[in-house]
Write a protein that holds these residues in place. Structure first.
Motif, PDB file in Angstrom:
ATOM      1  N   SER A 124       0.851  -1.193   0.000  1.00 54.22           N
ATOM      2  CA  SER A 124       0.000   0.000   0.000  1.00 54.22           C
ATOM      3  C   SER A 124       0.883   1.238   0.000  1.00 54.22           C
ATOM      4  O   SER A 124       2.059   1.182   0.345  1.00 54.22           O
ATOM      5  CB  SER A 124      -0.919  -0.001   1.222  1.00 54.22           C
ATOM      6  OG  SER A 124      -0.148  -0.002   2.407  1.00 54.22           O
ATOM      7  N   PHE A 125       0.296   2.378  -0.387  1.00 56.76           N
ATOM      8  CA  PHE A 125       1.094   3.595  -0.455  1.00 56.76           C
ATOM      9  C   PHE A 125       0.306   4.823  -0.028  1.00 56.76           C
ATOM     10  O   PHE A 125      -0.926   4.818  -0.010  1.00 56.76           O
ATOM     11  CB  PHE A 125       1.642   3.803  -1.872  1.00 56.76           C
ATOM     12  CG  PHE A 125       0.655   4.427  -2.827  1.00 56.76           C
ATOM     13  CD1 PHE A 125       0.672   5.784  -3.066  1.00 56.76           C
ATOM     14  CD2 PHE A 125      -0.291   3.654  -3.479  1.00 56.76           C
ATOM     15  CE1 PHE A 125      -0.235   6.370  -3.939  1.00 56.76           C
ATOM     16  CE2 PHE A 125      -1.198   4.221  -4.349  1.00 56.76           C
ATOM     17  CZ  PHE A 125      -1.168   5.582  -4.583  1.00 56.76           C
ATOM     18  N   VAL A 126       1.082   5.873   0.295  1.00 55.13           N
ATOM     19  CA  VAL A 126       0.559   7.210   0.554  1.00 55.13           C
ATOM     20  C   VAL A 126       1.514   8.191  -0.105  1.00 55.13           C
ATOM     21  O   VAL A 126       2.670   7.867  -0.369  1.00 55.13           O
ATOM     22  CB  VAL A 126       0.438   7.528   2.062  1.00 55.13           C
ATOM     23  CG1 VAL A 126      -0.587   6.630   2.734  1.00 55.13           C
ATOM     24  CG2 VAL A 126       1.779   7.443   2.752  1.00 55.13           C
ATOM     25  N   ALA A 127       1.036   9.390  -0.363  1.00 61.36           N
ATOM     26  CA  ALA A 127       1.918  10.430  -0.897  1.00 61.36           C
ATOM     27  C   ALA A 127       2.998  10.731   0.133  1.00 61.36           C
ATOM     28  O   ALA A 127       2.731  10.790   1.325  1.00 61.36           O
ATOM     29  CB  ALA A 127       1.123  11.692  -1.213  1.00 61.36           C
ATOM     30  N   ALA A 128       4.221  10.912  -0.339  1.00 61.95           N
ATOM     31  CA  ALA A 128       5.343  11.215   0.557  1.00 61.95           C
ATOM     32  C   ALA A 128       5.291  12.676   0.981  1.00 61.95           C
ATOM     33  O   ALA A 128       4.698  13.522   0.296  1.00 61.95           O
ATOM     34  CB  ALA A 128       6.667  10.920  -0.141  1.00 61.95           C
ATOM     35  N   ALA A 129       5.930  12.974   2.082  1.00 64.39           N
ATOM     36  CA  ALA A 129       5.961  14.351   2.596  1.00 64.39           C
ATOM     37  C   ALA A 129       6.614  15.306   1.599  1.00 64.39           C
ATOM     38  O   ALA A 129       6.252  16.483   1.544  1.00 64.39           O
ATOM     39  CB  ALA A 129       6.705  14.391   3.928  1.00 64.39           C
ATOM     40  N   ASP A 130       7.542  14.802   0.781  1.00 64.91           N
ATOM     41  CA  ASP A 130       8.231  15.658  -0.194  1.00 64.91           C
ATOM     42  C   ASP A 130       7.598  15.615  -1.582  1.00 64.91           C
ATOM     43  O   ASP A 130       8.182  16.098  -2.548  1.00 64.91           O
ATOM     44  CB  ASP A 130       9.712  15.272  -0.290  1.00 64.91           C
ATOM     45  CG  ASP A 130       9.931  13.876  -0.859  1.00 64.91           C
ATOM     46  OD1 ASP A 130       8.973  13.073  -0.899  1.00 64.91           O
ATOM     47  OD2 ASP A 130      11.079  13.584  -1.261  1.00 64.91           O
ATOM     48  N   ASP A 131       6.389  15.066  -1.689  1.00 64.30           N
ATOM     49  CA  ASP A 131       5.734  14.975  -2.991  1.00 64.30           C
ATOM     50  C   ASP A 131       5.364  16.361  -3.516  1.00 64.30           C
ATOM     51  O   ASP A 131       5.186  17.311  -2.749  1.00 64.30           O
ATOM     52  CB  ASP A 131       4.474  14.111  -2.895  1.00 64.30           C
ATOM     53  CG  ASP A 131       3.912  13.729  -4.256  1.00 64.30           C
ATOM     54  OD1 ASP A 131       4.673  13.731  -5.242  1.00 64.30           O
ATOM     55  OD2 ASP A 131       2.707  13.419  -4.330  1.00 64.30           O
ATOM     56  N   VAL A 132       5.223  16.453  -4.811  1.00 63.57           N
ATOM     57  CA  VAL A 132       4.783  17.681  -5.476  1.00 63.57           C
ATOM     58  C   VAL A 132       3.279  17.814  -5.288  1.00 63.57           C
ATOM     59  O   VAL A 132       2.542  16.830  -5.386  1.00 63.57           O
ATOM     60  CB  VAL A 132       5.120  17.609  -6.991  1.00 63.57           C
ATOM     61  CG1 VAL A 132       4.583  18.811  -7.729  1.00 63.57           C
ATOM     62  CG2 VAL A 132       6.621  17.455  -7.190  1.00 63.57           C
ATOM     63  N   VAL A 133       2.812  19.041  -4.996  1.00 65.35           N
ATOM     64  CA  VAL A 133       1.383  19.283  -4.851  1.00 65.35           C
ATOM     65  C   VAL A 133       0.937  20.288  -5.903  1.00 65.35           C
ATOM     66  O   VAL A 133       1.724  21.095  -6.395  1.00 65.35           O
ATOM     67  CB  VAL A 133       1.013  19.793  -3.437  1.00 65.35           C
ATOM     68  CG1 VAL A 133       1.297  18.727  -2.399  1.00 65.35           C
ATOM     69  CG2 VAL A 133       1.724  21.077  -3.105  1.00 65.35           C
ATOM     70  N   ASP A 134      -0.344  20.218  -6.243  1.00 61.75           N
ATOM     71  CA  ASP A 134      -0.896  21.155  -7.218  1.00 61.75           C
ATOM     72  C   ASP A 134      -1.412  22.411  -6.506  1.00 61.75           C
ATOM     73  O   ASP A 134      -1.213  22.572  -5.297  1.00 61.75           O
ATOM     74  CB  ASP A 134      -1.980  20.483  -8.071  1.00 61.75           C
ATOM     75  CG  ASP A 134      -3.214  20.071  -7.278  1.00 61.75           C
ATOM     76  OD1 ASP A 134      -3.377  20.491  -6.112  1.00 61.75           O
ATOM     77  OD2 ASP A 134      -4.039  19.325  -7.840  1.00 61.75           O
ATOM     78  N   ALA A 135      -2.081  23.293  -7.236  1.00 65.05           N
ATOM     79  CA  ALA A 135      -2.571  24.555  -6.672  1.00 65.05           C
ATOM     80  C   ALA A 135      -3.604  24.337  -5.565  1.00 65.05           C
ATOM     81  O   ALA A 135      -3.799  25.193  -4.710  1.00 65.05           O
ATOM     82  CB  ALA A 135      -3.155  25.429  -7.776  1.00 65.05           C
ATOM     83  N   ASP A 136      -4.263  23.170  -5.573  1.00 67.12           N
ATOM     84  CA  ASP A 136      -5.243  22.841  -4.535  1.00 67.12           C
ATOM     85  C   ASP A 136      -4.620  22.053  -3.391  1.00 67.12           C
ATOM     86  O   ASP A 136      -5.334  21.471  -2.570  1.00 67.12           O
ATOM     87  CB  ASP A 136      -6.407  22.050  -5.135  1.00 67.12           C
ATOM     88  CG  ASP A 136      -7.208  22.880  -6.125  1.00 67.12           C
ATOM     89  OD1 ASP A 136      -7.376  24.088  -5.882  1.00 67.12           O
ATOM     90  OD2 ASP A 136      -7.662  22.314  -7.149  1.00 67.12           O
ATOM     91  N   ASN A 137      -3.287  21.986  -3.369  1.00 70.86           N
ATOM     92  CA  ASN A 137      -2.530  21.272  -2.333  1.00 70.86           C
ATOM     93  C   ASN A 137      -2.795  19.769  -2.347  1.00 70.86           C
ATOM     94  O   ASN A 137      -2.756  19.100  -1.318  1.00 70.86           O
ATOM     95  CB  ASN A 137      -2.808  21.856  -0.946  1.00 70.86           C
ATOM     96  CG  ASN A 137      -1.657  21.606   0.004  1.00 70.86           C
ATOM     97  OD1 ASN A 137      -0.499  21.584  -0.404  1.00 70.86           O
ATOM     98  ND2 ASN A 137      -1.978  21.406   1.269  1.00 70.86           N
ATOM     99  N   ILE A 138      -3.058  19.226  -3.545  1.00 68.16           N
ATOM    100  CA  ILE A 138      -3.253  17.783  -3.720  1.00 68.16           C
ATOM    101  C   ILE A 138      -1.958  17.196  -4.269  1.00 68.16           C
ATOM    102  O   ILE A 138      -1.426  17.667  -5.278  1.00 68.16           O
ATOM    103  CB  ILE A 138      -4.420  17.488  -4.686  1.00 68.16           C
ATOM    104  CG1 ILE A 138      -5.733  18.025  -4.108  1.00 68.16           C
ATOM    105  CG2 ILE A 138      -4.517  15.989  -4.969  1.00 68.16           C
ATOM    106  CD1 ILE A 138      -6.904  17.952  -5.062  1.00 68.16           C
ATOM    107  N   SER A 139      -1.456  16.162  -3.600  1.00 66.89           N
ATOM    108  CA  SER A 139      -0.248  15.486  -4.052  1.00 66.89           C
ATOM    109  C   SER A 139      -0.492  14.837  -5.407  1.00 66.89           C
ATOM    110  O   SER A 139      -1.569  14.287  -5.654  1.00 66.89           O
ATOM    111  CB  SER A 139       0.162  14.417  -3.044  1.00 66.89           C
ATOM    112  OG  SER A 139       0.524  15.016  -1.822  1.00 66.89           O
TER     113      SER A 139
END
Length: 180
Positions: free
Chosen positions: A114-129
């Motif tokens: 299983s996975f989750v977005a990492a803390a250093d992932d890129v986010v969009d303008a809506d703060n979605i990874s």
């Protein structure tokens, strides 16, 4: 009366012609040509270490991913155009620059992964990874397939299947996964 009708028709014609011939020089719509992606790389680093394995998918072959049971990893995905080996283009940079227009979706048949977005992932303008960097956890031994989709202009960035996201698939790749 006929003269008035002819003049009226002439005036309407002239107004229509001049109105349709404006000098509106607005910029043409920018067409985002689909990039050529020949290679997808997954850099997989076991948490708490600097040990990184690189798994590669190309148009000709794919690596199989082997992970240890009951372990966490960071997966960083890269998209490359290596059609000209002397001029490799990193498409990942464009995906990051256009984060509002991209999303990476993972479809996974490995029950123990299983996975989750990492803390250093890129986010969009809506703060979605957008899932360029993700943290994965393994359970007990298992096998299956991990598919990664680069989605262009998704209609949403939430869902459980590829169809939930809309948009167009820029590329879909598959890796066989073994957790041992």
């Amino acid at each position: 009366m006929k003269k008035v009708m002819r003049r009226f028709a002439l005036i309407v014609t002239l107004v229509t012609v001049f109105a349709s011939c404006s000098d509106d020089d607005s910029d043409p719509e920018v067409i985002n040509e689909e990039e050529t992606i020949t290679t997808v790389r997954l850099s997989v680093t076991e948490s708490g270490t600097t040990d990184t394995e690189v798994y590669t998918w190309t148009t000709d072959s794919q690596d199989d991913i082997t992970l240890s049971a009951n372990t966490t990893y960071n997966f960083a995905i890269e998209f490359l155009d290596e059609s000209d080996p002397s001029d490799v283009e990193d498409i990942t940079e464009e995906v990051i620059d256009e984060s509002d227009e991209h999303y990476v979706f993972y479809d996974n048949t490995v029950n123990e992964l299983s996975f989750v977005a990492a803390a250093d992932d890129v986010v969009d303008a809506d703060n979605i990874s957008i899932n360029i960097s993700t943290d994965w956890s393994t359970g007990d031994a298992a096998t299956g397939i991990l598919r990664a989709f680069l989605i262009h202009e998704p209609t949403t960035k939430t869902g459980d299947t590829r169809d939930d996201f809309g948009g167009e698939t820029d590329i879909e790749v598959s890796f066989d996964v073994t957790v041992e």
